[in-house]
Structures are given as C-alpha cells and as structure tokens.
Enzyme design. Structure first.
Site: not given
Length: 457
Positions: A43, A71
């Site tokens: 992340d 993503h």
C-alpha cells in the site's frame, strides 16, 4: 603429440568467433527492465509510480502474486482499481504482460476488467498477454483460503489475515506439483477436467465441509478458455523477444512488498510469493543481467494490514490521524490499515535485499498537519543496538525503537510541483531519509493525481 591437444589449447568457437567476444555479447545484449517494488508492507503507492513510468513504456509486466494486490491509479479525475491486471493497462500504447509467477483467477480477471471498463478502460483484451505457464486459482482455492483462516483462528487464536483470494492455496498446489496452468486449460480439455476433479477431491479430503460445483466450474472455465486464448503466449519467448528485439522500455510492477515476501518478510504474516527483486527473474523468465533500475516505493509513514509485528505502530491519536488523513483502507479487502511512524530499519533491510537504485517517497502531504514527526532510526534488544532486521516474530515484537524527532512543516504541500515548492522542513525530512537509507529519493508524492509526483532528478 598426435591425437592430443596441448594443455593451453582451446576448442574452436562456433564460426571461429573468439569465445571472449561471445561471452561479452551474451552478458551485455538486450534491453533492461525497470522494476518498481514496495519497500514496506504494501500500500505504498506503487501503482502511481508505475502509472507515471508507464506513460512511455512499451511493456508493463506483473511477475508474482494474484488479485490479492491492490493498486489505485487516478487519471483525468477517474480512479481505477487494479488487482490482477498490471496498472499499465491504462496506457493504450503499451502491452501488459502477466508472467508465469502470477497466479490467475479467471473470474476475478474478467470482473476486474469489466469494472474498469465502466470507468473508461478500453480495448484491454488487445493489449493483454498472459504467460502460458501461469498457474490458475480456482474458486475452491478461495473457499479453502477462508476455511484455513477459520481453522487458524480456532486452533491458535489468531489468523494470518489473508485476503481470502485463494493465493496461498494456489501456490501450495503449485509447490505440491498438483496445480494446473493456463497451458493445461488451453490444451486437451478432457485431460484438464480429469486433473481438475482430482485436485478438487484432494482439497475436499482435507476440508470435508468444502463444497465444489465441479461441473459448473468446468463449464465456466471452458468459456473462459476461449476468451483468453488470443491473449496467451509462451511467456519466456515473449520476454526474450521484448528484451532482444528492437529497443523497448519494459516496466515490471511488483505486487505486495518486501516485508510481505515469503522468504524475507515478517513470516508467517506474509504473502505466498517472492515480492522482492529475485521474484522478477523467476516470475518472468529473465536473467539477472537484464535488471536495470530498481525503484523502491516508500510511504512517508508506515502502514500494515492484518496482524504481525509492527515496531513503530502508533495506537493513539497519531495513528488515528494518519489513518484518517491517509484514508488508510485496503483496496482489496477494505480493512482498516494500522499506522505508525516511518521505520528506517525496514527500509535499510529492504534495500539490502533489493538493491534499490532510487526511492519514491509517497503521501508526504499526510504529514502536513503534524507539529513534529518521529522517525524510527534503530532497533535495540537488551539496551543494545542491533544492525539487522530480526527474522523471528517474537524477537521483533520485543525490539525497542530508537527515534529521532524532526520538526513538522504545518503547511499544505498538495500544491507543490517542484522541489522548491516544498517547505524547508519537508525538504529536510526527505534528505534525512536519503542519508539514513543511503539511496536517493527520485520522486515525492503529495497527492493522488499523476501530476502530484514531484521528480527530483
């Protein structure tokens, strides 16, 4: 001397070409791939860096993981979420490649593509290539993933916190040599069906409550086979052609991150693949000499999803502030991310494993509201600094973090578009990270959009 060769003689090279020249050419020919990897627990904003680099890329590749990755890319105000597709699929001029190291859940692939089509993604099927050696994730792998988590919770009082996307069970089938690949699906379907039934029975014998609609799944898979057939290539040959044909810009989009790597991560709270630089070679079928730039993506603070050691975690108002300002919820799971100060021990360790050539420091703007910012610079055990990152989770839980406190800047950085626009304290924070990790920061992220990435060199 007849019938013998003097000890300093050498057999002739093919075509009379000197062996030394052949060795040199073998080592230096071909394009080099640019790799983007996560340097923390995921992340970090890899998708945004890939999106930036993918604008002029010819090939964008995924080498490991599956649709457990998440993503997010923002283009022209539209937010695209990618899990299995390379985020470079947005570029209409680039080919996106899913390598042999990736595990592919076909229903998830098409569902993801269709969701992004509604947001404006076009003609993705014409730009996607899938390796014939990639292993398949089946619906029963996903069901088993959930059952294993329930088992772990019942037996140990804790679970790993998987995404329940079937990634671990699919890699387990691969390692046990019972898995099925894309090439099997596109070959003799009767043979594939037989092996699929055997694999389903194996899992049912281990998990008696597991229900598998064998015929229903086979029917769906047969339909998917015809849809993906035009996209499938011999992956090794595809990459070889890309590397050794006309010069191309080839980008590799790493999924997950260094601290989630099956070998180098905080085991057992890791993913099931190698998400460090070694996974690029094994997951695409390319040699190490074709690795060029290796960019590590680092969030300006640290986050983690699920359980496991987290030395710089802040279970207080600082953690809450980072979580709310950073909108720290997982793209794949929707789970709240744990938040804490930047940990330079993690970054140095990730650099040891990956050999980063530069860093991208993202989400600097989230720190805008803080009066002061702490950075973890060392770990101590028994009052003594340790120069390594502990492999054992119990030991990692016990480390004492040594912090340095830096002044905050208390100014809005989201409008910054060049280095000079950043407050002096923000510049000092970036230089502090560079000096302690020993790697230059090439980009600084101050927002979600493509133009909010400040390039420093």
């Amino acid at each position: 001397m007849s019938g013998t060769r003097a000890s300093n003689d050498r057999p002739p090279s093919a075509g009379g070409v000197k062996r030394g020249r052949l060795q040199h050419e073998a080592a230096t020919t071909g394009s080099r791939v640019t790799v983007v990897l996560g340097a923390q627990w995921g992340d970090e904003g890899k998708g945004k860096v890939v999106d930036l680099l993918a604008t002029d890329a010819d090939v964008v590749s995924r080498c490991q993981g599956g649709n457990n990755a998440g993503h997010t890319v923002v283009v022209d105000g539209k937010e695209y979420d990618f899990h299995l597709l390379p985020s470079g699929i947005i570029n209409p001029k680039a080919v996106s490649f899913i390598g042999n190291g990736v595990v592919v859940h076909l229903p998830g692939l098409f569902e993801e593509a269709e969701k992004n089509e509604k947001k404006g993604l076009k003609d993705w099927e014409k730009r996607l290539v899938i390796s014939d050696r990639a292993h398949l994730v089946f619906d029963f792998h996903q069901a088993v993933d959930g059952l294993q988590e329930v088992q772990r919770q019942a037996q140990e009082g804790k679970n790993i916190g998987t995404t329940r996307k079937g990634i671990g069970p699919a890699y387990s089938s691969k390692a046990a040599r019972t898995g099925l690949r894309i090439c099997d699906l596109l070959s003799d379907f009767d043979e594939f069906s037989s092996r699929f039934k055997n694999l389903a029975r194996q899992h049912q014998s281990m998990f008696p409550s597991l229900e598998v609609d064998v015929e229903g799944q086979l029917k769906r898979l047969k339909g998917f086979a015809e849809r993906i057939r035009p996209m499938v290539r011999d992956g090794v040959y595809f990459m070889y052609e890309a590397l050794h044909g006309p010069p191309k810009k080839i980008l590799v989009e790493g999924a997950n991150a260094a601290l989630l790597d099956i070998d180098f991560g905080t085991y057992p709270f890791v993913t099931s693949s190698n998400c460090t630089v070694g996974g690029v070679c094994t997951g695409l079928g390319i040699p190490p000499q074709n690795i060029g730039e290796v960019y590590g993506v680092v969030k300006a603070y640290t986050t983690r999803v699920g359980i496991g050691a987290f030395p710089t975690e802040q279970i207080n108002e600082i953690g809450d502030l980072l979580q709310s300002r950073g909108h720290e919820w997982g793209v794949t799971t929707g789970r709240k991310r744990r938040c804490g100060w930047l940990d330079l021990m993690i970054l140095r360790y990730a650099h040891m494993v990956n050999g980063f050539t530069a860093l991208a420091l993202t989400k600097l703007d989230i720190l805008d509201a803080l009066d002061e910012i702490k950075v973890g610079v060392a770990y101590k055990l028994g009052g003594k600094r340790i120069p390594y990152f502990p492999a054992n989770q119990e030991i990692l839980q016990k480390v004492e973090v040594e912090y340095e406190t830096l002044p905050g800047w208390k100014a809005d950085t989201t409008g910054a578009r060049k280095w000079e626009d950043l407050p002096p304290q923000a510049q000092s924070y970036i230089r502090f990270v560079e000096n302690h990790v020993g790697v230059a920061v090439k980009w600084v992220g101050v927002g979600k959009s493509r133009d909010s990435m400040i390039q420093l060199f």
